[in-house]
Motif scaffolding. Structure first.
Motif, PDB file in Angstrom:
ATOM      1  N   THR A 106       1.257   6.473   5.719  1.00 41.77           N
ATOM      2  CA  THR A 106       2.423   6.068   4.939  1.00 41.77           C
ATOM      3  C   THR A 106       3.235   4.975   5.618  1.00 41.77           C
ATOM      4  O   THR A 106       4.277   4.573   5.106  1.00 41.77           O
ATOM      5  CB  THR A 106       3.349   7.279   4.685  1.00 41.77           C
ATOM      6  OG1 THR A 106       3.886   7.746   5.928  1.00 41.77           O
ATOM      7  CG2 THR A 106       2.588   8.402   4.007  1.00 41.77           C
ATOM      8  N   GLU A 107       2.763   4.461   6.737  1.00 42.14           N
ATOM      9  CA  GLU A 107       3.532   3.480   7.504  1.00 42.14           C
ATOM     10  C   GLU A 107       2.829   2.124   7.507  1.00 42.14           C
ATOM     11  O   GLU A 107       1.712   1.993   8.025  1.00 42.14           O
ATOM     12  CB  GLU A 107       3.734   3.962   8.939  1.00 42.14           C
ATOM     13  CG  GLU A 107       4.601   3.042   9.773  1.00 42.14           C
ATOM     14  CD  GLU A 107       4.859   3.582  11.160  1.00 42.14           C
ATOM     15  OE1 GLU A 107       5.341   2.816  12.011  1.00 42.14           O
ATOM     16  OE2 GLU A 107       4.574   4.777  11.403  1.00 42.14           O
ATOM     17  N   ASN A 140      -0.866   7.592  10.690  1.00 43.75           N
ATOM     18  CA  ASN A 140       0.120   7.755   9.630  1.00 43.75           C
ATOM     19  C   ASN A 140      -0.221   6.810   8.485  1.00 43.75           C
ATOM     20  O   ASN A 140      -0.059   5.598   8.602  1.00 43.75           O
ATOM     21  CB  ASN A 140       1.518   7.467  10.164  1.00 43.75           C
ATOM     22  CG  ASN A 140       2.607   7.731   9.132  1.00 43.75           C
ATOM     23  OD1 ASN A 140       2.320   8.023   7.967  1.00 43.75           O
ATOM     24  ND2 ASN A 140       3.856   7.634   9.551  1.00 43.75           N
ATOM     25  N   SER A 172      -1.111   9.313  -3.358  1.00 48.60           N
ATOM     26  CA  SER A 172      -0.553   9.004  -2.045  1.00 48.60           C
ATOM     27  C   SER A 172      -1.132   7.689  -1.545  1.00 48.60           C
ATOM     28  O   SER A 172      -2.151   7.199  -2.068  1.00 48.60           O
ATOM     29  CB  SER A 172      -0.924  10.114  -1.060  1.00 48.60           C
ATOM     30  OG  SER A 172      -2.347  10.148  -0.893  1.00 48.60           O
ATOM     31  N   PRO A 173      -0.530   7.100  -0.495  1.00 48.08           N
ATOM     32  CA  PRO A 173      -1.139   5.916   0.120  1.00 48.08           C
ATOM     33  C   PRO A 173      -2.558   6.187   0.621  1.00 48.08           C
ATOM     34  O   PRO A 173      -3.418   5.312   0.567  1.00 48.08           O
ATOM     35  CB  PRO A 173      -0.194   5.598   1.276  1.00 48.08           C
ATOM     36  CG  PRO A 173       1.122   6.144   0.848  1.00 48.08           C
ATOM     37  CD  PRO A 173       0.795   7.403   0.086  1.00 48.08           C
ATOM     38  N   ARG A 174      -2.810   7.402   1.073  1.00 45.18           N
ATOM     39  CA  ARG A 174      -4.155   7.711   1.573  1.00 45.18           C
ATOM     40  C   ARG A 174      -5.189   7.613   0.465  1.00 45.18           C
ATOM     41  O   ARG A 174      -6.286   7.070   0.671  1.00 45.18           O
ATOM     42  CB  ARG A 174      -4.186   9.113   2.200  1.00 45.18           C
ATOM     43  CG  ARG A 174      -5.487   9.378   2.962  1.00 45.18           C
ATOM     44  CD  ARG A 174      -5.479  10.708   3.673  1.00 45.18           C
ATOM     45  NE  ARG A 174      -5.909  11.793   2.807  1.00 45.18           N
ATOM     46  CZ  ARG A 174      -6.310  12.982   3.261  1.00 45.18           C
ATOM     47  NH1 ARG A 174      -6.289  13.239   4.554  1.00 45.18           N
ATOM     48  NH2 ARG A 174      -6.692  13.910   2.417  1.00 45.18           N
ATOM     49  N   GLY A 230       4.377   2.485  -3.475  1.00 44.37           N
ATOM     50  CA  GLY A 230       4.369   3.365  -4.624  1.00 44.37           C
ATOM     51  C   GLY A 230       4.679   2.623  -5.916  1.00 44.37           C
ATOM     52  O   GLY A 230       4.554   1.400  -5.984  1.00 44.37           O
ATOM     53  N   ASP A 236       0.816  -1.212   0.000  1.00 47.61           N
ATOM     54  CA  ASP A 236       0.000   0.000   0.000  1.00 47.61           C
ATOM     55  C   ASP A 236       0.848   1.261   0.000  1.00 47.61           C
ATOM     56  O   ASP A 236       0.389   2.321  -0.457  1.00 47.61           O
ATOM     57  CB  ASP A 236      -0.920   0.026   1.226  1.00 47.61           C
ATOM     58  CG  ASP A 236      -1.969  -1.080   1.223  1.00 47.61           C
ATOM     59  OD1 ASP A 236      -2.380  -1.494   0.128  1.00 47.61           O
ATOM     60  OD2 ASP A 236      -2.366  -1.521   2.315  1.00 47.61           O
ATOM     61  N   VAL A 237       2.034   1.174   0.540  1.00 45.19           N
ATOM     62  CA  VAL A 237       2.880   2.365   0.698  1.00 45.19           C
ATOM     63  C   VAL A 237       4.124   2.321  -0.185  1.00 45.19           C
ATOM     64  O   VAL A 237       4.944   3.240  -0.155  1.00 45.19           O
ATOM     65  CB  VAL A 237       3.301   2.540   2.180  1.00 45.19           C
ATOM     66  CG1 VAL A 237       2.069   2.743   3.048  1.00 45.19           C
ATOM     67  CG2 VAL A 237       4.092   1.340   2.679  1.00 45.19           C
TER      68      VAL A 237
END
Length: 351
Positions: free
Chosen positions: A174-175, A172, A148-150, A125, A122-123
C-alpha cells in the motif's frame, strides 16, 4: 529490471481500431464463487513455488501461450500452454524439459522476474475490500474496483496474489515507492482505459490497428481442452488462452458464430430469467464496470444471442470452474483477444 510506462506505447501499437461500443448488458455470465466462510482457490494452502515452472510460465506468457495466472506451480493451465508451445515448435509434447526451456528462452528472452516500483496511482484507489455476492447489493456499488493494491499489482503482472506475496515477504503493497519482485511481463496494455484511448485515437481506420500478421482470421474455442486459440490468415497460432467454457446446465454454443462488437469496461445486467441458483433477486440488476465486474474488463459479444467471451474477477479459477454458458478468460487474456479480433471475426466452437 525496473519496469516503466514505456510499455504503454508498445501495447498501444497492437490495439484494435473499431469504434468504442456502448457498455452492453451482458447476460448469463457470472463467475462461480465460494460460499462465505469457505476458502477460495487463492486462499487454499498450495505447494511451494517451482522456479523452473515460474520461468516457463513467464516465457510462455511473453510468447503468446498464456498459462492463465502465473503462480509458479505445475497445473492444468500451465500444461496446456506448455503442450501447445511444444507442438507449434516441433518439440516432443510432454513435461517441461531443458529443450523446451531453451526454445522458450530463444523466443521470450530475458529474466523471468524483474523489479517494479509501486506508483502513486497503484495505491490511490478507490478500492472495494469486499464485494457482495448478491447482484441486488452489488448493483449499489459505484464501481467494481480492485479489492486492494495487491490485487491490482498482481493483475498488472498476470500473477496470482499468492505468488506476489511469496516473492515479496514483508513488503508493504500500500506504499508508493516500495520496490517489488514481479513476473517480467509487459505492463500497461492490460489497463482498459489505455485500450479505450488507443481505440479512440484509431477511430476511422479499418479493422484492427495491429499489423496484418497479428490480426485474427479466426478464433477456435475448444470445449474439450478448455482453451481459446487465435489463428492468423496463414494459419499461424497467434495466441493460446486457457478458458472456462459453459457447463452441462448452461452449455456454450456450437458451430461457427461471429464477433459482433467489443465493449471495454462493460456493465453487467443480471436477468432473473437466467435462474442462477445462488441469486435471490427477482428483478433485473445492472452492475457497474470494473475489474471485479462479473464479466471483467472487456466483453466480446458474439452473434449467438446472449453469449460472449469476457474477463473475470477470479483469474485463478479460469479453466478450473464452469461458467454460465459463456467463455471466461483472465482479464489480461480477454484484453489480448480483444486486440486481435474485430467485428465479423469468425469464432468456431469445437469439441
Amino acid at each position: 529490471m525496473r519496469m516503466t510506462r514505456a510499455w504503454l506505447a508498445i501495447a498501444a501499437a497492437f490495439l484494435i481500431s473499431a469504434p468504442i461500443a456502448e457498455n452492453a448488458s451482458a447476460a448469463r455470465h457470472h463467475t462461480a464463487t465460494a460460499p462465505r466462510g469457505h476458502p477460495t482457490v487463492a486462499q487454499k494452502k498450495a505447494p511451494a513455488i517451482d522456479q523452473n515452472v515460474l520461468q516457463a510460465e513467464v516465457l510462455l506468457d511473453r510468447a503468446g501461450f498464456s498459462p492463465g495466472t502465473i503462480d509458479g506451480r505445475d497445473g492444468d493451465n500451465f500444461a496446456k500452454a506448455l503442450h501447445a508451445f511444444q507442438q507449434v515448435n516441433g518439440l516432443p509434447v510432454g513435461p517441461l524439459d531443458q529443450a523446451t526451456l531453451d526454445r522458450l528462452t530463444q523466443v521470450g528472452g530475458g529474466p523471468a522476474v524483474g523489479e517494479y516500483t509501486i506508483q502513486p496511482q497503484d495505491v490511490a484507489g478507490p478500492f472495494v475490500p469486499e464485494i457482495p455476492k448478491q447482484f441486488v447489493e452489488m448493483a449499489q456499488l459505484p464501481q467494481l474496483a480492485y479489492h486492494s493494491p495487491r490485487q491490482l499489482i498482481a493483475a498488472k503482472f498476470h500473477m496470482s496474489e499468492g505468488l506476489l506475496a511469496a516473492l515479496n515477504p514483508g513488503k508493504n503493497f500500500t506504499e508508493a515507492g516500495t520496490v517489488l519482485s514481479v513476473a517480467n511481463v509487459p505492463q500497461g496494455g492490460d489497463d482498459p482505459a489505455v485500450v479505450a484511448q488507443a481505440l479512440h485515437e484509431h477511430r476511422g481506420r479499418t479493422g484492427s490497428s495491429a499489423p496484418p500478421e497479428q490480426t485474427a482470421a479466426r478464433v477456435v474455442v475448444n470445449k474439450q481442452n478448455r482453451s481459446v486459440q487465435v489463428f492468423s490468415a496463414d494459419n499461424r497460432l497467434l495466441a493460446f488462452l486457457p478458458a472456462s467454457i459453459g457447463s452441462a446446465e448452461k452449455p456454450a454454443p456450437s458451430g461457427t458464430v461471429q464477433v459482433t462488437r467489443v465493449d471495454y469496461d462493460p456493465t453487467y445486467t443480471y436477468d432473473p430469467a437466467y435462474h442462477f441458483k445462488e441469486q435471490k433477486i427477482q428483478r433485473k440488476a445492472t452492475v457497474r464496470p470494473g475489474p471485479n465486474n462479473p464479466v471483467g474488463v472487456v466483453w466480446i459479444a458474439l452473434s449467438a444471442k446472449g453469449y460472449g467471451i469476457h474477463g473475470t474477477p477470479d483469474p485463478d479459477a479460469v479453466g478450473k470452474t464452469q461458467s454460465h454458458g459463456c467463455i471466461r478468460l483472465t482479464n489480461w487474456d480477454a484484453l489480448t483477444l480483444a486486440r486481435l479480433v474485430k467485428k465479423g471475426t469468425p469464432v468456431d466452437f469445437i469439441g
